[in-house]
Design a protein around this motif. Structure first.
Motif, PDB file in Angstrom:
ATOM      1  N   LEU A 119      42.039  39.567   1.085  1.00  0.00           N
ATOM      2  CA  LEU A 119      40.781  38.550   0.984  1.00  0.00           C
ATOM      3  C   LEU A 119      39.552  39.251   1.331  1.00  0.00           C
ATOM      4  O   LEU A 119      38.525  38.318   1.795  1.00  0.00           O
ATOM      5  N   SER A 120      39.355  40.229   0.923  1.00  0.00           N
ATOM      6  CA  SER A 120      38.063  40.872   1.070  1.00  0.00           C
ATOM      7  C   SER A 120      37.219  41.120   2.489  1.00  0.00           C
ATOM      8  O   SER A 120      36.284  40.563   2.438  1.00  0.00           O
ATOM      9  N   ASN A 121      38.159  41.170   3.360  1.00  0.00           N
ATOM     10  CA  ASN A 121      37.597  40.881   4.691  1.00  0.00           C
ATOM     11  C   ASN A 121      37.213  39.653   5.294  1.00  0.00           C
ATOM     12  O   ASN A 121      36.419  39.341   6.278  1.00  0.00           O
ATOM     13  N   PHE A 122      37.744  38.810   4.595  1.00  0.00           N
ATOM     14  CA  PHE A 122      37.395  37.263   5.120  1.00  0.00           C
ATOM     15  C   PHE A 122      37.811  36.860   6.401  1.00  0.00           C
ATOM     16  O   PHE A 122      37.047  35.970   6.877  1.00  0.00           O
ATOM     17  N   MET A 123      38.984  37.304   6.940  1.00  0.00           N
ATOM     18  CA  MET A 123      39.381  36.936   8.506  1.00  0.00           C
ATOM     19  C   MET A 123      38.498  37.518   9.297  1.00  0.00           C
ATOM     20  O   MET A 123      38.409  36.756  10.366  1.00  0.00           O
ATOM     21  N   SER A 124      37.585  38.412   9.085  1.00  0.00           N
ATOM     22  CA  SER A 124      36.540  39.129  10.057  1.00  0.00           C
ATOM     23  C   SER A 124      35.806  37.772  10.418  1.00  0.00           C
ATOM     24  O   SER A 124      34.886  37.800  11.415  1.00  0.00           O
ATOM     25  N   ILE A 125      35.221  36.932   9.450  1.00  0.00           N
ATOM     26  CA  ILE A 125      34.230  35.950   9.603  1.00  0.00           C
ATOM     27  C   ILE A 125      34.729  34.600   9.653  1.00  0.00           C
ATOM     28  O   ILE A 125      34.136  33.548   9.719  1.00  0.00           O
TER      29      ILE A 125
ATOM     30  N   ILE B 125      28.883  38.426   1.380  1.00  0.00           N
ATOM     31  CA  ILE B 125      28.918  37.620   0.411  1.00  0.00           C
ATOM     32  C   ILE B 125      29.231  36.199   0.639  1.00  0.00           C
ATOM     33  O   ILE B 125      28.840  35.158   0.337  1.00  0.00           O
ATOM     34  N   ILE B 126      30.707  36.001   1.192  1.00  0.00           N
ATOM     35  CA  ILE B 126      31.224  35.004   1.545  1.00  0.00           C
ATOM     36  C   ILE B 126      30.609  34.021   2.453  1.00  0.00           C
ATOM     37  O   ILE B 126      30.514  32.969   2.327  1.00  0.00           O
ATOM     38  N   LYS B 127      30.332  34.916   3.533  1.00  0.00           N
ATOM     39  CA  LYS B 127      29.359  34.043   4.634  1.00  0.00           C
ATOM     40  C   LYS B 127      28.115  33.605   4.258  1.00  0.00           C
ATOM     41  O   LYS B 127      27.934  32.324   4.424  1.00  0.00           O
ATOM     42  N   ASP B 128      27.361  34.401   3.382  1.00  0.00           N
ATOM     43  CA  ASP B 128      25.886  33.520   2.888  1.00  0.00           C
ATOM     44  C   ASP B 128      26.126  32.561   1.870  1.00  0.00           C
ATOM     45  O   ASP B 128      25.489  31.572   2.153  1.00  0.00           O
ATOM     46  N   THR B 129      27.350  32.622   1.155  1.00  0.00           N
ATOM     47  CA  THR B 129      27.469  31.552   0.190  1.00  0.00           C
ATOM     48  C   THR B 129      27.898  30.294   1.121  1.00  0.00           C
ATOM     49  O   THR B 129      27.375  29.268   0.755  1.00  0.00           O
ATOM     50  N   VAL B 130      29.073  30.452   1.783  1.00  0.00           N
ATOM     51  CA  VAL B 130      29.451  29.404   2.261  1.00  0.00           C
ATOM     52  C   VAL B 130      28.607  28.726   3.426  1.00  0.00           C
ATOM     53  O   VAL B 130      28.417  27.283   3.488  1.00  0.00           O
TER      54      VAL B 130
ATOM     55  N   GLU C   5      51.751  46.084  -5.658  1.00  0.00           N
ATOM     56  CA  GLU C   5      51.249  45.754  -7.220  1.00  0.00           C
ATOM     57  C   GLU C   5      51.245  44.419  -7.587  1.00  0.00           C
ATOM     58  O   GLU C   5      50.615  44.150  -8.541  1.00  0.00           O
ATOM     59  N   ALA C   6      52.004  43.584  -6.966  1.00  0.00           N
ATOM     60  CA  ALA C   6      51.915  42.167  -7.417  1.00  0.00           C
ATOM     61  C   ALA C   6      50.611  41.505  -7.032  1.00  0.00           C
ATOM     62  O   ALA C   6      49.750  40.766  -7.639  1.00  0.00           O
ATOM     63  N   VAL C   7      50.205  42.036  -5.845  1.00  0.00           N
ATOM     64  CA  VAL C   7      48.753  41.950  -5.398  1.00  0.00           C
ATOM     65  C   VAL C   7      47.703  42.062  -6.416  1.00  0.00           C
ATOM     66  O   VAL C   7      46.823  41.354  -6.851  1.00  0.00           O
TER      67      VAL C   7
ATOM     68  N   LEU D 178      36.197  30.580  -4.894  1.00  0.00           N
ATOM     69  CA  LEU D 178      36.509  31.914  -3.894  1.00  0.00           C
ATOM     70  C   LEU D 178      37.654  32.590  -4.236  1.00  0.00           C
ATOM     71  O   LEU D 178      37.947  33.935  -4.182  1.00  0.00           O
ATOM     72  N   SER D 179      38.923  31.803  -4.672  1.00  0.00           N
ATOM     73  CA  SER D 179      40.294  32.388  -5.218  1.00  0.00           C
ATOM     74  C   SER D 179      39.754  33.228  -6.398  1.00  0.00           C
ATOM     75  O   SER D 179      40.561  34.403  -6.414  1.00  0.00           O
ATOM     76  N   ASN D 180      39.035  33.158  -7.367  1.00  0.00           N
ATOM     77  CA  ASN D 180      38.593  33.811  -8.440  1.00  0.00           C
ATOM     78  C   ASN D 180      38.075  35.023  -7.839  1.00  0.00           C
ATOM     79  O   ASN D 180      38.210  36.237  -8.448  1.00  0.00           O
ATOM     80  N   TYR D 181      36.927  34.918  -6.981  1.00  0.00           N
ATOM     81  CA  TYR D 181      36.397  36.108  -6.377  1.00  0.00           C
ATOM     82  C   TYR D 181      37.395  37.164  -5.597  1.00  0.00           C
ATOM     83  O   TYR D 181      37.458  38.313  -5.985  1.00  0.00           O
ATOM     84  N   PHE D 182      38.323  36.593  -4.949  1.00  0.00           N
ATOM     85  CA  PHE D 182      39.402  37.256  -4.380  1.00  0.00           C
ATOM     86  C   PHE D 182      40.278  38.019  -5.144  1.00  0.00           C
ATOM     87  O   PHE D 182      40.752  39.331  -5.146  1.00  0.00           O
ATOM     88  N   LYS D 183      40.700  37.284  -6.258  1.00  0.00           N
ATOM     89  CA  LYS D 183      41.489  37.882  -7.423  1.00  0.00           C
ATOM     90  C   LYS D 183      40.873  39.158  -8.006  1.00  0.00           C
ATOM     91  O   LYS D 183      41.440  40.008  -8.437  1.00  0.00           O
TER      92      LYS D 183
END
Length: 207
Positions: free
Chosen positions: A189-195, A113-118, A35-37, A74-79
């Motif tokens: 983190l929207s599956n960030f660890m996978s990349i 999205i994250i991978k292409d942008t970064v 819920e805090a997340v 990136l933080s805003n995207y994750f939030k």
């Protein structure tokens, strides 16, 4: 005397019910954490994570103003994606002061999205470094923001359904999440660890 006995019984039952209601449960900790997340409240999220875990949901590392801007985007995207997380606590297995809580999670897969942008952002910095041109961090940061915004706008939103197990530990009669592992980080983190490894290899090119 009968009235006193009746009152004693009522008070005893009431006390028993209150004790049961206040009994700490690992699944309550996990629920409150999620819920805090969803509220993007990192301070509150940390109150449900063991201080001995070595995990922190906020970073105090020193960064340049440019890096801070990229991290902020990136933080805003994750939030924004955190608000869309759905979860269902299926079960909990308690063994002394340890517990495993099983949770069905549904969360956004933003890896592409994250991978292409970064990748686009790092490629421009690398190109500038190779050609000997001055790296204009402000321009690169603006392009990062524009690329991220464009990718979000033009990429179809997809979700991942995954069942994860969250380890908890009991300390001072309170349950805490013992560690924010890769599975849980992917949810947050929207599956960030996978990349993460792929992006680390790319970043080595600008060191």
């Amino acid at each position: 005397m009968k009235k006193l006995l009746s009152l004693f019984v009522v008070l005893t039952i009431s006390f028993g019910l209150c004790s049961c209601a206040k009994q700490a449960k690992p699944e309550d900790t996990v629920k409150n954490f999620f819920e805090a997340v969803k509220a993007s409240d990192s301070e509150k999220m940390n109150t449900y994570v063991s201080q001995n875990s070595g995990s922190s949901l906020s970073s105090s590392a020193s960064t340049s103003s440019g890096e801070e801007k990229v991290e902020k985007e990136l933080s805003n995207y994750f939030k924004d994606n955190m608000k869309k997380i759905a979860y269902n606590i299926k079960s909990s297995e308690i063994n002394g002061n340890s517990a495993i809580v099983t949770v069905d999670c549904k969360y956004i897969d933003g890896s592409s999205i994250i991978k292409d942008t970064v990748t686009s952002y790092l490629a421009k910095i690398i190109a500038q470094a190779i050609t000997g041109a001055n790296v204009n961090s402000s321009t690169a940061e603006n392009e990062f923001e524009e690329t991220l915004s464009d990718k979000i706008k033009n990429t179809k939103e997809t979700f991942i359904n995954k069942t994860i197990k969250i380890n908890c530990v009991k300390t001072d009669n309170k349950w805490y999440i013992s560690k924010i592992d890769d599975d849980l980080q992917n949810v947050l983190l929207s599956n960030f660890m996978s990349i993460k490894n792929d992006l680390s290899k790319l970043s080595e090119g600008i060191k």
